[in-house]
Design an enzyme around this catalytic site. Structure first.
Site, PDB file in Angstrom:
ATOM      1  N   THR A   1       4.833   4.153 -26.802  1.00 49.44           N
ATOM      2  CA  THR A   1       5.616   3.039 -27.365  1.00 49.44           C
ATOM      3  C   THR A   1       6.640   3.542 -28.378  1.00 49.44           C
ATOM      4  O   THR A   1       7.522   2.805 -28.801  1.00 49.44           O
ATOM      5  CB  THR A   1       4.713   2.034 -28.100  1.00 49.44           C
ATOM      6  OG1 THR A   1       4.140   2.689 -29.250  1.00 49.44           O
ATOM      7  CG2 THR A   1       3.605   1.528 -27.208  1.00 49.44           C
TER       8      THR A   1
ATOM      9  N   LYS B   1      -1.847   9.578 -39.914  1.00 48.00           N
ATOM     10  CA  LYS B   1      -1.458   8.362 -39.194  1.00 48.00           C
ATOM     11  C   LYS B   1      -2.608   7.362 -39.133  1.00 48.00           C
ATOM     12  O   LYS B   1      -3.751   7.721 -38.909  1.00 48.00           O
ATOM     13  CB  LYS B   1      -1.050   8.731 -37.764  1.00 48.00           C
ATOM     14  CG  LYS B   1      -0.758   7.542 -36.862  1.00 48.00           C
ATOM     15  CD  LYS B   1      -0.247   7.973 -35.501  1.00 48.00           C
ATOM     16  CE  LYS B   1      -1.334   7.967 -34.457  1.00 48.00           C
ATOM     17  NZ  LYS B   1      -0.825   8.183 -33.095  1.00 48.00           N
TER      18      LYS B   1
ATOM     19  N   ASP C   1       5.010  16.267 -30.431  1.00 42.72           N
ATOM     20  CA  ASP C   1       3.806  15.547 -29.998  1.00 42.72           C
ATOM     21  C   ASP C   1       3.657  15.798 -28.508  1.00 42.72           C
ATOM     22  O   ASP C   1       4.601  16.248 -27.853  1.00 42.72           O
ATOM     23  CB  ASP C   1       3.949  14.051 -30.284  1.00 42.72           C
ATOM     24  CG  ASP C   1       2.582  13.358 -30.455  1.00 42.72           C
ATOM     25  OD1 ASP C   1       1.554  13.965 -30.083  1.00 42.72           O
ATOM     26  OD2 ASP C   1       2.557  12.227 -30.953  1.00 42.72           O
TER      27      ASP C   1
ATOM     28  N   THR D   1       4.469   6.008 -33.075  1.00 42.98           N
ATOM     29  CA  THR D   1       4.000   7.166 -33.846  1.00 42.98           C
ATOM     30  C   THR D   1       5.180   8.016 -34.313  1.00 42.98           C
ATOM     31  O   THR D   1       5.284   8.370 -35.495  1.00 42.98           O
ATOM     32  CB  THR D   1       3.054   8.022 -32.962  1.00 42.98           C
ATOM     33  OG1 THR D   1       1.964   7.204 -32.543  1.00 42.98           O
ATOM     34  CG2 THR D   1       2.544   9.243 -33.710  1.00 42.98           C
TER      35      THR D   1
ATOM     36  N   ARG E   1      -3.417   3.894 -36.950  1.00 43.72           N
ATOM     37  CA  ARG E   1      -2.922   2.969 -35.923  1.00 43.72           C
ATOM     38  C   ARG E   1      -3.391   1.570 -36.274  1.00 43.72           C
ATOM     39  O   ARG E   1      -4.581   1.314 -36.432  1.00 43.72           O
ATOM     40  CB  ARG E   1      -3.415   3.387 -34.530  1.00 43.72           C
ATOM     41  CG  ARG E   1      -2.871   2.502 -33.425  1.00 43.72           C
ATOM     42  CD  ARG E   1      -3.128   3.051 -32.031  1.00 43.72           C
ATOM     43  NE  ARG E   1      -2.220   4.107 -31.619  1.00 43.72           N
ATOM     44  CZ  ARG E   1      -0.975   3.901 -31.214  1.00 43.72           C
ATOM     45  NH1 ARG E   1      -0.473   2.676 -31.185  1.00 43.72           N
ATOM     46  NH2 ARG E   1      -0.224   4.916 -30.859  1.00 43.72           N
TER      47      ARG E   1
ATOM     48  N   ARG F   1      -5.861   8.617 -22.618  1.00 47.47           N
ATOM     49  CA  ARG F   1      -6.077   8.109 -23.979  1.00 47.47           C
ATOM     50  C   ARG F   1      -7.241   7.124 -24.086  1.00 47.47           C
ATOM     51  O   ARG F   1      -7.709   6.843 -25.177  1.00 47.47           O
ATOM     52  CB  ARG F   1      -4.782   7.503 -24.521  1.00 47.47           C
ATOM     53  CG  ARG F   1      -3.756   8.609 -24.771  1.00 47.47           C
ATOM     54  CD  ARG F   1      -2.534   8.107 -25.500  1.00 47.47           C
ATOM     55  NE  ARG F   1      -1.765   7.185 -24.692  1.00 47.47           N
ATOM     56  CZ  ARG F   1      -0.767   6.446 -25.157  1.00 47.47           C
ATOM     57  NH1 ARG F   1      -0.435   6.520 -26.417  1.00 47.47           N
ATOM     58  NH2 ARG F   1      -0.095   5.662 -24.353  1.00 47.47           N
TER      59      ARG F   1
ATOM     60  N   GLU G   1       0.832  -1.218   0.000  1.00 48.33           N
ATOM     61  CA  GLU G   1       0.000   0.000   0.000  1.00 48.33           C
ATOM     62  C   GLU G   1       0.857   1.254   0.000  1.00 48.33           C
ATOM     63  O   GLU G   1       1.951   1.278   0.552  1.00 48.33           O
ATOM     64  CB  GLU G   1      -0.904   0.019   1.245  1.00 48.33           C
ATOM     65  CG  GLU G   1      -2.081  -0.929   1.135  1.00 48.33           C
ATOM     66  CD  GLU G   1      -3.015  -0.816   2.338  1.00 48.33           C
ATOM     67  OE1 GLU G   1      -2.739  -0.017   3.257  1.00 48.33           O
ATOM     68  OE2 GLU G   1      -4.011  -1.552   2.347  1.00 48.33           O
TER      69      GLU G   1
HETATM   70  C1  R5P Z   1      -1.903  10.153 -30.038  1.00 54.39           C
HETATM   71  O1  R5P Z   1      -2.967  10.573 -30.337  1.00 54.39           O
HETATM   72  C2  R5P Z   1      -0.841  10.921 -29.314  1.00 54.39           C
HETATM   73  O2  R5P Z   1      -0.759  12.245 -29.723  1.00 54.39           O
HETATM   74  C3  R5P Z   1       0.493  10.253 -29.507  1.00 54.39           C
HETATM   75  O3  R5P Z   1       0.873  10.394 -30.863  1.00 54.39           O
HETATM   76  C4  R5P Z   1       0.454   8.789 -29.204  1.00 54.39           C
HETATM   77  O4  R5P Z   1      -0.292   8.547 -28.072  1.00 54.39           O
HETATM   78  C5  R5P Z   1       1.847   8.275 -29.026  1.00 54.39           C
HETATM   79  O5  R5P Z   1       1.772   6.902 -28.760  1.00 54.39           O
HETATM   80  P1  R5P Z   1       2.923   5.917 -29.225  1.00 54.39           P
HETATM   81  O6  R5P Z   1       4.227   6.511 -28.792  1.00 54.39           O
HETATM   82  O7  R5P Z   1       2.587   4.647 -28.520  1.00 54.39           O
HETATM   83  O8  R5P Z   1       2.831   5.764 -30.706  1.00 54.39           O
END
Ligand code: R5P
Length: 287
Positions: free
Chosen positions: A218, A187, A213, A221, A189, A94, A39
Protein backbone atom coordinates in the site's frame (compact mmCIF):
# COMPACT_ATOMS: atom_id res chain seq x y z
CA UNK A 1 18.58 -27.04 -17.77
CA UNK A 2 15.58 -25.44 -19.46
CA UNK A 3 14.05 -22.15 -18.29
CA UNK A 4 10.28 -22.23 -18.51
CA UNK A 5 8.96 -18.68 -18.69
CA UNK A 6 5.73 -17.98 -16.90
CA UNK A 7 3.65 -14.98 -17.80
CA UNK A 8 6.52 -12.53 -16.99
CA UNK A 9 8.92 -13.60 -19.75
CA UNK A 10 10.81 -10.29 -19.49
CA UNK A 11 12.50 -11.69 -16.37
CA UNK A 12 12.86 -15.33 -17.47
CA UNK A 13 14.60 -14.37 -20.73
CA UNK A 14 17.65 -12.69 -19.13
CA UNK A 15 17.89 -15.54 -16.60
CA UNK A 16 18.06 -18.03 -19.48
CA UNK A 17 20.67 -15.86 -21.17
CA UNK A 18 22.83 -15.69 -18.04
CA UNK A 19 22.67 -19.47 -17.74
CA UNK A 20 23.12 -20.15 -21.43
CA UNK A 21 20.00 -22.31 -21.15
CA UNK A 22 17.19 -22.57 -23.70
CA UNK A 23 14.08 -20.55 -22.90
CA UNK A 24 10.82 -22.46 -23.16
CA UNK A 25 7.69 -20.38 -23.46
CA UNK A 26 4.06 -21.12 -22.77
CA UNK A 27 0.73 -19.87 -24.02
CA UNK A 28 -1.97 -18.91 -21.57
CA UNK A 29 -5.08 -18.81 -23.74
CA UNK A 30 -6.71 -21.67 -25.61
CA UNK A 31 -9.27 -19.41 -27.17
CA UNK A 32 -8.80 -15.68 -27.79
CA UNK A 33 -9.81 -13.80 -24.66
CA UNK A 34 -9.60 -16.94 -22.52
CA UNK A 35 -12.19 -19.48 -21.41
CA UNK A 36 -15.68 -18.00 -20.98
CA UNK A 37 -15.79 -19.26 -17.38
CA UNK A 38 -12.51 -17.51 -16.54
CA UNK A 39 -10.44 -20.66 -15.93
CA UNK A 40 -6.71 -20.43 -16.53
CA UNK A 41 -4.96 -22.44 -19.26
CA UNK A 42 -1.33 -23.34 -19.91
CA UNK A 43 0.38 -25.00 -22.85
CA UNK A 44 4.14 -25.40 -23.11
CA UNK A 45 5.92 -25.09 -26.42
CA UNK A 46 8.88 -27.44 -26.19
CA UNK A 47 10.09 -30.92 -25.39
CA UNK A 48 11.31 -31.25 -21.81
CA UNK A 49 12.00 -35.01 -21.67
CA UNK A 50 14.65 -35.84 -19.10
CA UNK A 51 15.45 -32.18 -18.42
CA UNK A 52 15.79 -30.18 -15.24
CA UNK A 53 13.19 -27.46 -15.77
CA UNK A 54 13.23 -24.18 -13.88
CA UNK A 55 9.78 -22.61 -13.87
CA UNK A 56 9.89 -18.87 -13.19
CA UNK A 57 6.62 -17.27 -12.12
CA UNK A 58 5.68 -14.60 -9.59
CA UNK A 59 2.31 -15.15 -7.95
CA UNK A 60 0.83 -11.67 -7.53
CA UNK A 61 -2.85 -12.14 -8.35
CA UNK A 62 -4.50 -15.50 -7.91
CA UNK A 63 -4.51 -16.15 -11.63
CA UNK A 64 -0.70 -16.18 -11.65
CA UNK A 65 -0.78 -18.65 -8.80
CA UNK A 66 -3.06 -21.00 -10.72
CA UNK A 67 -0.89 -20.58 -13.82
CA UNK A 68 2.15 -21.60 -11.77
CA UNK A 69 0.40 -24.80 -10.63
CA UNK A 70 -0.47 -25.55 -14.25
CA UNK A 71 3.06 -24.73 -15.50
CA UNK A 72 4.52 -27.21 -13.03
CA UNK A 73 2.05 -29.84 -14.13
CA UNK A 74 2.66 -29.15 -17.82
CA UNK A 75 6.42 -29.46 -17.25
CA UNK A 76 5.92 -32.92 -15.72
CA UNK A 77 3.57 -33.88 -18.51
CA UNK A 78 6.22 -32.83 -21.05
CA UNK A 79 8.67 -35.22 -19.41
CA UNK A 80 10.71 -33.00 -17.06
CA UNK A 81 12.97 -35.09 -14.82
CA UNK A 82 13.14 -32.38 -12.17
CA UNK A 83 11.03 -29.26 -11.61
CA UNK A 84 12.66 -26.31 -9.87
CA UNK A 85 10.15 -23.58 -9.16
CA UNK A 86 11.52 -20.07 -8.76
CA UNK A 87 8.94 -17.61 -7.40
CA UNK A 88 10.46 -14.12 -7.61
CA UNK A 89 7.51 -12.56 -5.79
CA UNK A 90 5.73 -15.02 -3.52
CA UNK A 91 2.27 -13.72 -2.61
CA UNK A 92 0.49 -14.72 0.61
CA UNK A 93 3.82 -14.64 2.47
CA UNK A 94 2.58 -11.98 4.87
CA UNK A 95 -0.26 -14.08 6.31
CA UNK A 96 2.34 -16.13 8.15
CA UNK A 97 0.39 -16.28 11.40
CA UNK A 98 -3.19 -16.79 12.45
CA UNK A 99 -3.78 -13.22 13.60
CA UNK A 100 -7.52 -13.68 14.36
CA UNK A 101 -9.23 -16.93 15.38
CA UNK A 102 -10.62 -18.77 12.39
CA UNK A 103 -8.19 -17.36 9.84
CA UNK A 104 -6.24 -19.48 7.39
CA UNK A 105 -2.49 -19.74 7.81
CA UNK A 106 -2.43 -18.70 4.17
CA UNK A 107 1.29 -19.08 3.59
CA UNK A 108 1.08 -22.75 4.61
CA UNK A 109 -1.88 -23.53 2.34
CA UNK A 110 -0.23 -21.89 -0.66
CA UNK A 111 3.18 -23.45 0.05
CA UNK A 112 1.63 -26.92 0.23
CA UNK A 113 -0.14 -26.45 -3.10
CA UNK A 114 2.97 -25.22 -4.92
CA UNK A 115 5.47 -27.49 -3.20
CA UNK A 116 3.54 -30.65 -4.05
CA UNK A 117 4.29 -30.01 -7.74
CA UNK A 118 7.98 -29.14 -7.43
CA UNK A 119 11.21 -30.90 -6.51
CA UNK A 120 12.55 -27.67 -5.04
CA UNK A 121 11.14 -24.18 -4.54
CA UNK A 122 13.18 -20.99 -4.49
CA UNK A 123 11.72 -17.65 -3.45
CA UNK A 124 13.25 -14.19 -3.38
CA UNK A 125 12.87 -11.87 -0.41
CA UNK A 126 10.05 -13.94 1.10
CA UNK A 127 8.39 -11.98 3.90
CA UNK A 128 9.36 -14.46 6.62
CA UNK A 129 12.05 -17.04 5.76
CA UNK A 130 10.67 -19.30 8.50
CA UNK A 131 7.65 -19.85 6.24
CA UNK A 132 9.85 -21.97 3.98
CA UNK A 133 9.25 -24.89 6.33
CA UNK A 134 5.68 -25.14 5.05
CA UNK A 135 6.80 -26.31 1.60
CA UNK A 136 6.62 -30.11 1.38
CA UNK A 137 9.86 -30.11 -0.67
CA UNK A 138 13.25 -28.47 -0.13
CA UNK A 139 12.84 -24.69 -0.23
CA UNK A 140 15.19 -21.75 0.07
CA UNK A 141 15.07 -17.98 -0.13
CA UNK A 142 17.49 -16.07 -2.33
CA UNK A 143 18.53 -12.52 -1.51
CA UNK A 144 17.84 -9.87 -4.10
CA UNK A 145 19.73 -7.24 -2.12
CA UNK A 146 22.89 -7.41 -4.27
CA UNK A 147 20.71 -6.00 -7.08
CA UNK A 148 19.48 -3.19 -4.80
CA UNK A 149 23.11 -2.40 -3.94
CA UNK A 150 23.99 -2.26 -7.65
CA UNK A 151 21.09 0.11 -8.20
CA UNK A 152 22.12 2.39 -5.31
CA UNK A 153 25.79 2.08 -6.23
CA UNK A 154 26.21 5.32 -8.16
CA UNK A 155 24.07 7.48 -5.86
CA UNK A 156 26.80 8.40 -3.36
CA UNK A 157 24.61 7.55 -0.36
CA UNK A 158 25.72 8.21 3.22
CA UNK A 159 23.42 5.73 4.93
CA UNK A 160 20.95 2.89 4.28
CA UNK A 161 17.77 2.75 6.35
CA UNK A 162 15.14 0.04 6.77
CA UNK A 163 11.62 1.34 7.46
CA UNK A 164 11.19 -1.25 10.22
CA UNK A 165 13.06 -3.97 12.09
CA UNK A 166 11.70 -6.66 9.74
CA UNK A 167 13.69 -5.14 6.88
CA UNK A 168 16.81 -4.49 8.96
CA UNK A 169 18.67 -7.47 7.50
CA UNK A 170 18.05 -6.09 4.00
CA UNK A 171 19.46 -2.68 4.97
CA UNK A 172 22.45 -4.36 6.56
CA UNK A 173 23.13 -6.43 3.42
CA UNK A 174 22.94 -3.43 1.09
CA UNK A 175 25.00 -1.21 3.40
CA UNK A 176 27.68 -3.83 3.81
CA UNK A 177 28.07 -4.12 0.02
CA UNK A 178 28.24 -0.33 -0.30
CA UNK A 179 30.47 -0.07 2.81
CA UNK A 180 28.32 2.58 4.47
CA UNK A 181 26.38 2.58 7.80
CA UNK A 182 22.79 1.40 8.18
CA UNK A 183 19.93 1.72 10.63
CA UNK A 184 16.30 0.66 11.03
CA UNK A 185 13.26 2.72 12.04
CA UNK A 186 10.56 1.70 14.48
CA UNK A 187 7.20 0.97 12.87
CA UNK A 188 3.75 0.46 14.35
CA UNK A 189 1.02 -0.78 12.02
CA UNK A 190 -2.31 0.85 12.93
CA UNK A 191 -4.42 -1.08 10.39
CA UNK A 192 -4.05 -2.65 6.94
CA UNK A 193 -3.67 0.81 5.35
CA UNK A 194 -1.98 2.92 8.04
CA UNK A 195 1.44 2.74 9.67
CA UNK A 196 3.18 5.09 12.10
CA UNK A 197 6.94 5.44 12.23
CA UNK A 198 8.27 6.54 15.57
CA UNK A 199 11.31 8.82 15.39
CA UNK A 200 14.60 7.12 16.11
CA UNK A 201 17.90 8.81 16.90
CA UNK A 202 19.14 8.61 13.33
CA UNK A 203 21.65 11.20 12.37
CA UNK A 204 20.26 11.90 8.91
CA UNK A 205 20.51 15.71 8.94
CA UNK A 206 21.86 16.84 5.56
CA UNK A 207 22.50 13.22 4.51
CA UNK A 208 21.73 11.16 1.41
CA UNK A 209 19.71 8.26 2.81
CA UNK A 210 18.72 5.17 0.79
CA UNK A 211 15.60 3.38 2.04
CA UNK A 212 15.23 -0.33 1.34
CA UNK A 213 12.45 -2.88 1.85
CA UNK A 214 11.53 -6.17 0.24
CA UNK A 215 8.04 -5.12 -0.82
CA UNK A 216 5.94 -2.00 -1.25
CA UNK A 217 2.27 -2.86 -1.11
CA UNK A 218 0.00 0.00 0.00
CA UNK A 219 3.05 2.25 0.31
CA UNK A 220 2.17 3.20 3.89
CA UNK A 221 5.38 1.86 5.40
CA UNK A 222 7.72 3.59 2.98
CA UNK A 223 5.73 6.84 2.88
CA UNK A 224 5.88 7.09 6.67
CA UNK A 225 9.62 6.37 6.69
CA UNK A 226 10.46 8.83 3.93
CA UNK A 227 8.35 11.59 5.47
CA UNK A 228 10.00 11.04 8.82
CA UNK A 229 13.52 11.01 7.37
CA UNK A 230 12.79 14.25 5.53
CA UNK A 231 11.35 15.76 8.71
CA UNK A 232 14.63 14.85 10.39
CA UNK A 233 16.56 16.79 7.73
CA UNK A 234 17.62 14.10 5.21
CA UNK A 235 18.49 15.88 1.99
CA UNK A 236 18.07 13.07 -0.60
CA UNK A 237 15.93 10.00 0.04
CA UNK A 238 15.77 7.44 -2.77
CA UNK A 239 13.81 4.21 -2.22
CA UNK A 240 14.46 0.77 -3.65
CA UNK A 241 12.57 -2.46 -3.11
CA UNK A 242 12.42 -5.88 -4.69
CA UNK A 243 8.68 -6.21 -5.21
CA UNK A 244 6.65 -3.25 -6.43
CA UNK A 245 3.07 -4.33 -5.73
CA UNK A 246 1.70 -0.77 -5.47
CA UNK A 247 -1.81 -1.64 -4.31
CA UNK A 248 -4.58 0.97 -4.47
CA UNK A 249 -3.15 4.52 -4.42
CA UNK A 250 0.35 3.55 -3.25
CA UNK A 251 2.16 5.60 -5.90
CA UNK A 252 0.25 8.71 -4.81
CA UNK A 253 1.53 8.26 -1.26
CA UNK A 254 5.12 7.92 -2.42
CA UNK A 255 5.56 11.31 -4.05
CA UNK A 256 8.01 12.44 -1.36
CA UNK A 257 10.59 9.82 -2.45
CA UNK A 258 13.41 11.44 -4.42
CA UNK A 259 13.68 8.28 -6.48
CA UNK A 260 11.56 5.14 -6.47
CA UNK A 261 12.82 1.94 -8.07
CA UNK A 262 11.83 -1.72 -7.93
CA UNK A 263 13.38 -4.85 -9.29
CA UNK A 264 11.86 -6.89 -12.09
CA UNK A 265 10.34 -9.57 -9.83
CA UNK A 266 7.11 -7.89 -10.93
CA UNK A 267 6.64 -5.88 -14.11
CA UNK A 268 5.52 -2.30 -13.54
CA UNK A 269 6.12 1.40 -14.02
CA UNK A 270 8.83 1.58 -11.34
CA UNK A 271 10.75 -1.52 -12.50
CA UNK A 272 14.25 -0.18 -12.96
CA UNK A 273 16.78 -2.89 -12.13
CA UNK A 274 17.09 -6.64 -12.58
CA UNK A 275 17.52 -9.57 -10.22
CA UNK A 276 18.19 -11.93 -13.14
CA UNK A 277 21.86 -12.43 -12.11
CA UNK A 278 20.82 -13.49 -8.58
CA UNK A 279 18.13 -15.87 -9.90
CA UNK A 280 20.55 -17.38 -12.42
CA UNK A 281 23.25 -17.88 -9.79
CA UNK A 282 20.79 -19.64 -7.46
CA UNK A 283 19.47 -21.92 -10.21
CA UNK A 284 22.97 -22.77 -11.39
CA UNK A 285 23.62 -24.50 -8.06
CA UNK A 286 20.77 -26.94 -8.75
CA UNK A 287 21.28 -27.50 -12.49
C1 R5P B 1 6.57 -5.62 6.28
O1 R5P B 1 6.92 -6.32 7.17
C2 R5P B 1 7.26 -5.51 4.96
O2 R5P B 1 8.65 -5.53 5.06
C3 R5P B 1 6.83 -4.24 4.27
O3 R5P B 1 7.35 -3.14 4.99
C4 R5P B 1 5.35 -4.08 4.23
O4 R5P B 1 4.74 -5.28 3.92
C5 R5P B 1 4.98 -3.05 3.21
O5 R5P B 1 3.58 -2.92 3.21
P1 R5P B 1 2.90 -1.53 2.88
O6 R5P B 1 3.52 -1.00 1.62
O7 R5P B 1 1.46 -1.89 2.72
O8 R5P B 1 3.11 -0.62 4.04
Amino acid sequence: MRILAGSHAALAAPVAKELGAPLVTASFEKVPGGFPDGEAYVRIQGDLRGETVAVIQSTLGDRRLVELLLLQDAAREAGAAKVLTFIPYFAYGRQDKVFEPGEALSVRGIAKAIGSGADRVLTMGIHNPESLRHFPCPAEDVSGMPAVARHFGAMRLDLIVAPDDGAAHHAEAVASTLKIPWDAMEKTRIDAYTVKVAPRQLSVMGKRVGVVDEVISTGGTIAAAVNELKAQGARFVPVACLHGVFAANALEKLKACDDLACSDTLPGPQTRFSVAPEIAAALRKHA
